[in-house]
Enzyme design. Sequence first.
Site, mmCIF file in Angstrom:
data_model
loop_
_atom_site.group_PDB
_atom_site.id
_atom_site.type_symbol
_atom_site.label_atom_id
_atom_site.label_comp_id
_atom_site.label_asym_id
_atom_site.label_seq_id
_atom_site.Cartn_x
_atom_site.Cartn_y
_atom_site.Cartn_z
ATOM 1 N N GLN A 110 38.025 37.019 40.152
ATOM 2 C CA GLN A 110 38.411 38.407 40.397
ATOM 3 C C GLN A 110 39.378 38.858 39.302
ATOM 4 O OE1 GLN A 110 38.966 35.895 42.453
ATOM 5 N NE2 GLN A 110 37.892 36.239 44.366
ATOM 6 N N GLU A 111 39.471 40.148 39.115
ATOM 7 C CA GLU A 111 40.319 40.691 38.048
ATOM 8 C C GLU A 111 41.752 40.161 38.104
ATOM 9 O OE1 GLU A 111 40.657 44.980 36.191
ATOM 10 O OE2 GLU A 111 38.855 44.771 37.447
#
Length: 194
Positions: free
Chosen positions: A68-69
């Site tokens: 995930q970012e």
Amino acid sequence: MGLQNTKAPRAKRANIVMLGLDFAGKSTLLYQLRCKDVFLTVPTIGFNVDMIEMERDFTLTFWDVGGQEKMRQVWSNFLEDADGLLYVVDSSDKRRLEEARKEFELILKNESIKNVPVVVLANKQDLPGALNAEEITRRFKMKKYCSDRTWYVQPCCGITGEGLRVALERVATFARQYSRSKETFRNLKEMDTL
């Protein structure tokens, strides 16, 4: 007559950092490598660690880090002691391919993994329209960005396990060679200080 070392030689270990965007299939691949079975996985929050004994005296420790970012911001923390990078790409998700390539390029610029060998897994080959290894090689500009290291692109499928044995053997070979070269370099450095 001096004392002899009675301890058995310590097993060699190599750290493999597994990175890629969320939903690329990193955890599925790791479970397939470890257990040769399909597990229902959810996006990794944080990281998973698993060890696979390749030979009696050589073990790979896999660090499967969430994609995930927010997690990408801490990827560099996992690279410091890496003996190999396993970068997983969802080769069927053309919409996010450029994002995956940019993240890959950023990783390779990290000084901590200079010369560290790389294996890119072109995952999800079972899905329609999945890009093959040659196309991933071209789109990820492997020859340009990995010219200073050993690299390989392996098509695979986390669900069926296809291509994973080859990938695992390649990662192990690269990591063993890299570990030996690091050890040789360390020994030469120590000799220079004497």
